[in-house]
Scaffold this motif. Structure first.
Motif, short mmCIF file in Angstrom:
data_model
loop_
_atom_site.label_atom_id
_atom_site.label_comp_id
_atom_site.label_asym_id
_atom_site.label_seq_id
_atom_site.Cartn_x
_atom_site.Cartn_y
_atom_site.Cartn_z
N LEU A 336 -2.48 -5.24 6.28
CA LEU A 336 -2.56 -4.34 5.13
C LEU A 336 -3.75 -3.38 5.21
N ASP A 337 -4.87 -3.84 5.76
CA ASP A 337 -6.04 -2.96 5.86
C ASP A 337 -5.71 -1.73 6.71
N ARG A 340 -3.12 0.54 4.87
CA ARG A 340 -3.72 1.29 3.76
C ARG A 340 -4.48 2.53 4.22
N LYS A 343 -1.08 4.70 4.16
CA LYS A 343 -0.05 4.56 3.14
C LYS A 343 -0.69 4.13 1.81
N ASP A 344 -0.10 4.61 0.70
CA ASP A 344 -0.65 4.25 -0.61
C ASP A 344 -0.06 2.93 -1.10
N GLU A 345 -0.58 2.45 -2.25
CA GLU A 345 -0.17 1.14 -2.76
C GLU A 345 1.30 1.12 -3.17
N ILE A 348 3.27 0.50 -0.10
CA ILE A 348 3.10 -0.88 0.35
C ILE A 348 3.93 -1.83 -0.50
#
Length: 391
Positions: A336-337, A340, A343-345, A348
């Motif tokens: 995820l790090d 990110r 890509k935005d939340e 995700i």
């Protein structure tokens, strides 16, 4: 607001078999099916009652994507629970679906749809696929197989089923990042051809062909399969491509395969399927796979018969795809790090819902995946039993 909460309470009451607790935006809590919840659904704010009325699945999916809903517990198992209940909101036919689904994908639509999903960026896919960049159901010979091993198993399983021989011409329709066409040439001596609509896949496949020094045996083109003319092949395969052709194009696809195959040639379709009639999913069509349509297994068998093919073998890999998706999810969450950084939340959460939702859908039996093997005319060169596939 009271009407919205009443509607949501009915949805949750009718949709779950396992214990679930719901915490509404005003702090009210309610439990269903027992006091010890397996999942907790928390509303951080109210959601659109208009969209909820039109399509509860899309309304709740978008609320999750936007962070308006949080889920404690396994999202995958929650999806499994929803699909087990015939009265669940997730089984309600969408009023909006017909407005965003086309019955046929023309060449322009197909190109745009492929670009939307597959050209997100190779760097993104590299973070959670195996090193071969194989983006389809793996094949687990053992529960301890790694993802990489299982993807290698899958390629071998397909090429063995096809009974591919040295110097035979093989076509992969929707070749992804090129793993099958490279393996077919390198390990089985085939002359391999791949076609894709994805710029990113095409560029990466060209690089991989050069890296493997297979320029004289492996070829890839950026094109629609319908534009392939004056070519004949001994073997034609498609992996995870049939779901993209659209309901109205199924016959066109099988008719084209018939045109491309030599007499006695063999084809394999590896496709997600529905147990009965085919279907669309509004969330997937809007956010993940525009233009997608999951055919019913009976539709595929009918097309095989109506195009004068001889059906040779049908195999379900449902449990294998659930396991594949769980491994992709683990890789996705572990990176995820890195994700990110680009890509935005919302993206995700959308992909988390996609990966875990699909795993749950396979696990529950709502969807399946089948490898369907068939020949153009009689092929008596295949061994008498399936033993050749497992050597």
């Amino acid at each position: 607001m009271t009407i919205l909460k009443t509607a949501l309470k009915k949805i949750f009451r009718d949709s779950f078999k396992e214990p679930v607790k719901v915490i509404f935006w005003d702090g009210e809590e309610i439990s269903y099916n027992g006091e010890e919840p397996k999942y907790t659904v928390k509303f951080n704010k109210s959601i659109s009652d208009e969209l909820l009325n039109k399509d509860p699945t899309l309304a709740l999916a978008e609320a999750y994507m936007d962070g308006d809903i949080e889920v404690e517990g396994s999202l995958e198992e929650l999806i499994v629970d929803l699909y087990k209940n015939k009265d669940s909101f997730i089984r309600v036919k969408s009023e909006l679906l017909s407005k965003i689904i086309k019955s046929k994908n023309n060449k322009h639509d197909s190109r745009e749809n492929a670009h939307y999903h597959y050209d997100i960026g190779n760097d993104f896919y590299k973070l959670w696929l195996d090193k071969s960049m194989t983006y389809s159901c793996a094949y687990f010979k053992d529960k301890n197989d790694t993802l990489e091993m299982a993807q290698e198993n899958k390629i071998d399983h397909i090429l063995k089923k096809l009974n591919i021989k040295p110097n035979q011409k093989l076509l992969d329709i929707g070749c992804g990042w090129g793993e099958l066409i490279i393996r077919a040439a390198r390990d089985y001596g085939a002359k391999s051809y791949g076609i894709t609509l994805s710029d990113e896949q095409y560029t990466k496949t060209l690089d991989r062909i050069k890296e493997n020094k297979l320029e004289d045996r492996v070829f890839v083109k950026l094109m629609d399969y319908r534009d392939l003319k004056n070519e004949k092949f001994d073997r034609v395969v498609s992996i995870g491509m049939l779901e993209h052709v659209g309901k109205g194009n199924l016959n066109d696809y099988f008719s084209k395969v018939n045109e491309l195959l030599n007499d006695g040639g063999i084809s394999l379709s590896h496709s997600i399927t529905m147990p009965n009639d085919g279907a669309n999913n509004i969330f997937l069509n809007k956010y993940i796979f525009p233009g997608g349509y999951v055919p019913g297994i009976k539709e595929i068998i009918t097309e095989v018969a109506e195009n004068d093919f001889h059906l040779l073998d049908v195999e379900s890999l449902r449990r294998h795809y659930a396991r594949t998706l769980e491994m992709w999810t683990d890789n996705f969450e572990s990176n995820l790090d890195e994700i990110r950084k680009t890509k935005d939340e919302r993206f995700i959460r959308m992909w988390r819902l996609f990966l875990q939702g699909c795993a749950g859908s396979f696990k529950s039996g709502n969807i399946d995946i089948h490898q369907v093997l068939f020949s153009k005319g009689i092929n008596d060169e295949l061994p008498w039993t399936r033993e050749y596939i497992y050597k």
